[in-house]
Design a protein around this motif. Structure first.
Motif, short mmCIF file in Angstrom:
data_model
loop_
_atom_site.label_atom_id
_atom_site.label_comp_id
_atom_site.label_asym_id
_atom_site.label_seq_id
_atom_site.Cartn_x
_atom_site.Cartn_y
_atom_site.Cartn_z
N THR A 127 -3.70 8.38 -2.92
CA THR A 127 -2.98 7.30 -2.18
C THR A 127 -3.75 8.07 -0.25
OG1 THR A 127 -1.30 6.63 -2.83
CG2 THR A 127 -1.19 6.69 -0.29
N VAL A 128 -3.73 9.08 0.03
CA VAL A 128 -3.59 9.79 0.85
C VAL A 128 -5.24 10.55 1.27
CG1 VAL A 128 -2.93 12.58 0.21
CG2 VAL A 128 -3.19 11.72 2.49
N HIS A 129 -6.32 10.84 -0.44
CA HIS A 129 -7.46 10.92 -0.34
C HIS A 129 -8.26 9.51 -0.04
CE1 HIS A 129 -5.62 15.08 -0.94
NE2 HIS A 129 -5.99 15.01 0.66
N VAL A 130 -7.28 8.50 -0.43
CA VAL A 130 -8.01 7.73 -1.37
C VAL A 130 -8.25 6.12 -1.39
CG1 VAL A 130 -10.24 6.34 -3.30
CG2 VAL A 130 -9.36 8.88 -3.55
N ASN A 131 -7.52 6.23 -1.18
CA ASN A 131 -6.77 4.71 -0.78
C ASN A 131 -6.16 3.91 -0.36
OD1 ASN A 131 -5.37 2.35 -1.09
ND2 ASN A 131 -3.14 2.73 -2.71
N VAL A 132 -5.71 4.76 1.16
CA VAL A 132 -6.23 4.68 2.85
C VAL A 132 -6.76 4.79 3.21
CG1 VAL A 132 -4.96 5.33 4.23
CG2 VAL A 132 -3.72 4.97 3.07
N PRO A 133 -8.44 5.83 3.43
CA PRO A 133 -9.19 5.92 3.68
C PRO A 133 -10.21 4.19 3.31
CG PRO A 133 -9.12 7.64 2.49
CD PRO A 133 -7.25 7.00 2.64
N TYR A 134 -9.78 4.00 1.91
CA TYR A 134 -10.69 2.77 1.18
C TYR A 134 -10.28 1.54 2.11
CZ TYR A 134 -11.03 -0.84 -1.42
OH TYR A 134 -11.83 -1.99 -2.28
N GLN A 135 -8.98 1.08 2.97
CA GLN A 135 -8.16 0.49 3.36
C GLN A 135 -8.54 0.24 4.71
OE1 GLN A 135 -3.87 -0.75 2.40
NE2 GLN A 135 -3.91 0.88 1.27
#
Ligand SMILES: NC(=O)C1=CN([C@@H]2O[C@H](COP(=O)(O)OP(=O)(O)OC[C@H]3O[C@@H](n4cnc5c(N)ncnc54)[C@H](OP(=O)(O)O)[C@@H]3O)[C@@H](O)[C@H]2O)C=CC1
Ligand SMILES: Nc1nc2c(c(=O)[nH]1)N=C([C@H](O)[C@@H](O)CO)CN2
Length: 242
Positions: free
Chosen positions: A107-115
């Motif tokens: 979530t913190v390293h991939v999901n949110v940066p992606y969004q």
């Protein structure tokens, strides 16, 4: 005439340590700084007093992420740079279940940066800027390339973050450059013992802790480049050769 603000630098995780120093630096050299923070602490008041536009946002709460993204789109016409610094260094043997640890890391390293990269694409490419004048920087980690026996989920998520660099570099070129900066040891934690510090520093050829200035110098190098994109810039003191 739009009253939206222009060309701010967005940094996630500014509430302490590296993110706090990065935000102070860019405020001091004259940039508008947007910051996200999770826990309220004295550093938040310091940055607000210095003029930073801060938003409390726990990336594990999707509604807070959605609200933050919408506020930035409403309030800003363009962004100079996004630095994805927010991170949690969870060991695999922590109190959370394995599924929770991996979910939190992704979530913190991939999901949110992606969004955020998708949501802010237009803010990064609004004006007819010349080539390479906008930046996204993912703050990764040396262990993304070699793994970790005690932070497996963390390392895997940082490797996935580096893959975001490759995809978004191709998607957002030529206006926006997208790079990872992968440190090995920037700064110690308060709880680190002298023996741990010695052991950690000795893992690199240089035998020292890099310090945040090393990271700031690398961010400035990337900002001044018109050509470097889709790359992982390693700040590891030669650790890969030890
Ligand atoms: N320190 C080092 O030696 C190294 C650091 N790095 C990387 O450099 C970056 C900065 O490191 P460092 O300053 O030490 O990191 P810290 O862990 O000290 O701080 C990370 C920041 O991210 C925030 N954060 C964590 N989880 C969330 C979440 N779920 N939602 C929103 N914010 C969150 C934290 O908020 P809160 O204040 O609530 O905890 C904190 O402000 C990180 O990406 C790290 O992985 C890589 C290699 C070495
Ligand atoms: N989010 C964080 N990531 C990392 C931290 C940290 O404190 N917060 N610390 C490290 C260590 O310095 C490690 O690189 C050496 O022991 C790695 N990532």
């Amino acid at each position: 005439m739009s009253d939206k603000r222009k060309d701010a630098i967005l940094i996630t995780g500014v509430g302490k340590r590296v993110g706090f120093v990065l935000a102070k630096h860019f405020l001091a050299v004259g940039y508008e700084v947007i910051g996200t923070y999770r826990s309220d602490r004295s550093q938040i008041k310091i940055l607000m007093s210095a003029g930073a536009d801060l938003y409390q946002c726990d990336f594990n709460q999707q509604n807070q992420v959605d609200a933050f993204i919408q506020k930035i789109i409403q309030r800003y016409q363009s962004l100079r740079m996004v630095i994805h610094n927010a991170s949690a260094w969870l060991p695999d043997d922590c109190e959370h279940s394995a599924v929770s640890v991996l979910n939190q890391m992704m979530t913190v390293h991939v999901n949110v940066p992606y969004q955020m990269n998708l949501a802010f694409e237009a803010l990064l490419t609004t004006s007819s800027e010349s080539v390479g004048q906008r930046d996204i920087i993912h703050i990764s980690d040396f262990v993304a390339t070699k793994g970790s026996t005690k932070h497996i989920a963390y390392a895997a998520s940082k490797a996935a973050m580096d893959n975001l660099t490759y995809s978004f570099a191709a998607k957002l070129a030529p206006t926006t450059k997208v790079n990872s900066i992968a440190p090995a040891l920037i700064m110690y934690n308060d709880e680190d013992t002298d023996s741990y510090k010695l052991k950690a520093a000795s893992k690199s050829l240089m035998g020292i802790v890099a310090g945040v200035d090393e990271l700031i110098n690398t961010v400035n190098y990337v900002m001044n480049s018109h050509y470097v994109t889709g790359r992982v810039l390693h700040l590891d003191g030669g650790r890969h050769l030890k």
